[in-house]
Design an enzyme around this catalytic site. Structure first.
Site, mmCIF file in Angstrom:
data_model
loop_
_atom_site.group_PDB
_atom_site.id
_atom_site.type_symbol
_atom_site.label_atom_id
_atom_site.label_comp_id
_atom_site.label_asym_id
_atom_site.label_seq_id
_atom_site.Cartn_x
_atom_site.Cartn_y
_atom_site.Cartn_z
ATOM 1 N N SER A 1 11.528 -22.089 -6.831
ATOM 2 C CA SER A 1 11.520 -20.397 -6.760
ATOM 3 C C SER A 1 10.167 -19.500 -6.637
ATOM 4 C CB SER A 1 12.050 -20.110 -8.404
ATOM 5 O OG SER A 1 11.737 -18.578 -8.535
ATOM 6 N N TYR B 1 12.007 -20.613 -17.486
ATOM 7 C CA TYR B 1 12.613 -20.838 -16.068
ATOM 8 C C TYR B 1 11.361 -21.018 -15.224
ATOM 9 C CZ TYR B 1 14.509 -19.335 -11.606
ATOM 10 O OH TYR B 1 14.945 -19.385 -10.225
#
Length: 260
Positions: free
Chosen positions: A139, A152
């Site tokens: 990401s 995350y």
């Protein structure tokens, strides 16, 4: 001839979003695809839509036995495994002080342990073949920090590091390992309330391309890394983020949106 003609690809989290677009694109480019997910109904429907070159396997990526089943079924159906896309992931919004240990363990179990088990299981098969390509979907938050996304973000930095280590261990055996770093993408994860593009894009005025990404744009990056076009690419980080990582605009300075 397609860019993945004759190859067999496993795509985790493949029932919807980026995974589904990747499965469809890979199949269109000649690959046989093994779609894995916990979303059985959606996964089965997608495999049926693609046709005989697709197989769905229900799969919890944090479960090592499930990984063994995926490998066995892929080989039984298609005879080999050439590509692995570790796409399955979850997000959890919480400040550090509000984050619970079970929530952290769930995020790490899917986002980090999942790809690691995938490499551990599929890597030896690729080594025996003398060739393979593994792509880990990290990401933009694996390249920077983000408030409210500590679990995350930690997981996606871990995926980035795992990619580097795996590239070193598997490179001598002809297996390439890379990571992709998407920015905001219009999927259930990136757009859980289903807002329209025009509204979504208002949140992306600090991104050079001025819009949210589309799942097929991430799929195209995965296609490149899976194909022989990327035959000398390993250990790389490919940002597919509309330029987000380039920096933030300073509205008062030249070159900002709306200025000449």
């Amino acid at each position: 001839m397609g860019r993945l003609e004759g190859k067999v690809a496993i795509i985790t989290g493949g029932a919807r979003g980026m995974g589904a677009e990747t499965a469809k694109l890979f199949a269109a480019e000649g690959a046989s695809v093994v779609i894995t997910d916990i979303l059985a109904d959606e996964g089965e429907a997608l495999a049926k839509q693609i046709g005989e070159k697709a197989l769905f396997v229900r799969h919890d990526v944090s479960n090592e036995d499930d990984w063994k089943t995926v490998a066995e079924q892929a080989q039984a159906r298609f005879g080999r495994i050439d590509v692995l896309v570790n796409n399955a992931a979850v997000v959890h919004f919480a400040g550090i002080e509000q984050l619970t240990k079970p929530d952290l363990e769930r995020v790490l179990g899917i986002n980090v342990i999942g790809p690691l088990l995938g490499i551990k299981t599929i890597g030896p098969i690729m080594k025996a073949q003398g060739k393979g390509a593994i792509t880990n979907i990290s990401s933009i938050d694996g390249l920077r920090g983000c408030n409210g996304l500590s679990a995350y973000t930690a997981s996606k930095w871990a995926v980035r590091g795992l990619t580097k280590s795996a590239a070193l261990e598997y490179g001598p055996h002809g297996v390439r390992v890379n990571s992709i770093h998407p920015g905001g993408v219009d999927t259930v994860m990136g757009n859980p309330t289903g807002r329209k593009d025009a509204e979504l894009n208002k949140d992306y005025t600090n991104v050079p391309l001025q819009r949210i990404g589309r799942p097929e744009e991430i799929a195209s990056a995965s296609l490149f890394l899976a194909s022989d076009d990327a035959s000398y690419v390993s250990g790389a980080e490919l940002s597919v983020d509309g330029g987000w990582c380039a920096g933030y605009y300073q509205p008062a300075l030249p070159g900002a949106p709306g200025q000449n």
